[in-house]
Write a protein that holds these residues in place. Structure first.
Motif, PDB file in Angstrom:
ATOM      1  N   GLY A  14     -12.590 -39.570 -12.106  1.00  0.00           N
ATOM      2  CA  GLY A  14     -11.897 -39.978 -13.312  1.00  0.00           C
ATOM      3  C   GLY A  14     -11.491 -41.428 -13.205  1.00  0.00           C
ATOM      4  O   GLY A  14     -11.140 -41.896 -12.113  1.00  0.00           O
ATOM      5  N   ALA A  27     -10.160 -36.794 -11.418  1.00  0.00           N
ATOM      6  CA  ALA A  27     -10.500 -36.100 -12.659  1.00  0.00           C
ATOM      7  C   ALA A  27      -9.275 -35.403 -13.239  1.00  0.00           C
ATOM      8  O   ALA A  27      -9.044 -35.428 -14.448  1.00  0.00           O
ATOM      9  CB  ALA A  27     -11.623 -35.105 -12.407  1.00  0.00           C
ATOM     10  N   LYS A  73      -5.665 -43.393 -16.013  1.00  0.00           N
ATOM     11  CA  LYS A  73      -6.999 -42.808 -16.126  1.00  0.00           C
ATOM     12  C   LYS A  73      -7.102 -42.001 -17.419  1.00  0.00           C
ATOM     13  O   LYS A  73      -6.152 -41.333 -17.827  1.00  0.00           O
ATOM     14  CB  LYS A  73      -7.289 -41.914 -14.920  1.00  0.00           C
ATOM     15  CG  LYS A  73      -7.335 -42.651 -13.585  1.00  0.00           C
ATOM     16  CD  LYS A  73      -7.685 -41.688 -12.449  1.00  0.00           C
ATOM     17  CE  LYS A  73      -7.796 -42.407 -11.100  1.00  0.00           C
ATOM     18  NZ  LYS A  73      -6.483 -42.842 -10.600  1.00  0.00           N
ATOM     19  N   ALA A 113     -13.018 -38.484 -17.583  1.00  0.00           N
ATOM     20  CA  ALA A 113     -13.447 -37.752 -16.389  1.00  0.00           C
ATOM     21  C   ALA A 113     -14.822 -37.147 -16.589  1.00  0.00           C
ATOM     22  O   ALA A 113     -15.219 -36.788 -17.701  1.00  0.00           O
ATOM     23  CB  ALA A 113     -12.444 -36.643 -16.064  1.00  0.00           C
TER      24      ALA A 113
END
Length: 408
Positions: free
Chosen positions: A21, A148, A34, A37
């Protein structure tokens, strides 16, 4: 049943899976959080998913449903920061996310699961997703599950990831996953965003059945605020690399797989509830003595959903009247003259209601119990032998602050 939780386990713990991610700039150009992903398996997997029951759905759900019609998938692409819901070009952009991921990974775009989470009703910017996928494709790894998990967070204060090992047909099998959820959680045969992987050999039909069974007593028993999301998606992919005999019917291996999945999902459900927007306390409502499973579920969920109960728990007020009230309007049949209510935490347990009547109790002791950050609301009925538990959180000033300026 053998079950062992893996320290720092995640969606990449099962054989065949990698992920990562990154910050692609979907949320905002000035953030480092972030927001994109990818999850990938090196082979096509038997797969299944369940979704929100909200009539208003993100177009990602329609695309994913279409792609899973054949029961297979090989990758997941998901963004946070924008729900891609209630947009005139939402379907087109959801399909574009799949084609971008497919080109980068060298897979069939019909084998890509797509999901989004974030603000509803705002156009999804596809440019940062396109450039982000280009960056992601060469960085997928077995260590990327944590990144992620971070990339799918919105108002979450903690990432949710897990992995567990069990034995099927004499073979070690791993199941792992990531989830997100903090607000707009009132789940009904779906979940927040949650992605699960396993190296078990199991048919897509049995995966779907196991998902429904496990979610029904875990994810579906969670409520933070009574709002069912437009984007709820719970998806699972099975690589089959564990080498067990493929599960194609509801045999003992199916029952073990489902039981392990259920155990993991209940732990995630508690994390989702505990991380409710503005929450300071995890609430677990346990109902025993109901006439049937349906009644037990309805009553426990009614209590955990009550704004008055949630506010009382925030204030450490042992008001049994609010519990009884929530039982009374739940719609479940019960003998109100046979209801006992207790509160329990690390500081002890106290009975506040007996046979449907409030008791005189030690208010100082009750407050000490309710000041803890994890509280059990114990309800005993006199109708039968069925039981259920539901998961929620207290209602705080910060919930209003968070949602009062969510977009700004």
């Amino acid at each position: 049943m053998e079950i062992k939780y893996i320290e720092n386990g995640s969606v990449t713990s099962a054989k065949g899976f990698t992920a990562n991610g990154i910050c692609a700039g979907v949320k905002a150009s000035n953030t480092t959080k972030k927001d994109l992903a990818l999850i990938y398996c090196d082979k096509v997997c038997n797969s299944a998913a369940i979704f929100t029951k909200n009539l208003v759905k993100s177009d990602t759900i329609y695309v994913t449903k279409k792609h899973l019609e054949n029961g297979t998938a090989q990758a997941v692409v998901v963004n946070s920061g924008n729900a891609n819901a209630c947009n005139p070009d939402g379907y087109e952009k959801a399909e574009k996310m799949c084609s971008l991921a497919a080109d980068a990974l060298g897979v069939d775009e019909n084998d890509v699961i797509v999901a989004s989470t974030g603000v509803i009703g705002q156009p999804l910017p596809i440019e940062p997703i396109a450039s982000g996928i280009e960056k992601l494709k060469g960085t997928l790894s077995k260590d990327g599950g944590t990144s992620a998990a971070e990339a799918i967070m919105t108002t979450d204060t903690m990432k949710k990831q897990w992995a567990v090992e069990t034995v099927l047909d004499g073979k070690k099998v791993t199941i792992g996953g990531i989830a997100k959820g903090s607000g707009m959680i009132h789940i009904n045969m779906g979940t927040t965003l949650s992605f699960v992987t396993t190296d078990a050999a199991i048919s897509s039909e049995m995966l779907k059945s196991a998902l429904i069974e496990a979610a029904d007593v875990s994810y579906n028993m969670v409520s933070v605020d009574g709002d069912t999301s437009t984007n709820d998606t719970l998806a699972i992919m099975a690589s089959g690399y564990a080498g067990n005999k493929e599960i194609t019917e509801k045999n003992d291996d199916y029952k073990t797989f489902t039981a392990v999945l259920t155990d993991a999902f209940k732990k995630v459900a508690k994390k989702l509830a505990k991380d409710g927007e503005g929450a300071t306390k995890l609430l677990i409502c346990k109902v025993d003595g109901a006439k049937d499973d349906k009644s037990a579920k309805i009553i426990s969920k009614s209590i955990i959903c009550s704004s008055l109960v949630k506010a009382a728990m925030f204030g450490a007020d042992a008001n049994c009247g609010r519990i009884l009230c929530a039982i009374g309007y739940s719609g479940a049949e019960t003998d109100v003259k046979k209801i006992d209510v207790s509160y329990k935490s690390a500081k002890g347990e106290i009975l506040v209601c007996k046979d449907g009547n409030g008791l005189v109790f030690d208010e100082d002791k009750a407050k000490e119990i309710l000041l803890e950050d994890e509280i059990e609301i114990l309800v005993k009925l006199g109708d039968g032998n069925a039981s259920a538990e539901a998961y929620g959180c207290d209602l705080t000033y910060d919930y209003v602050k968070i949602n009062g300026d969510y977009r700004t």
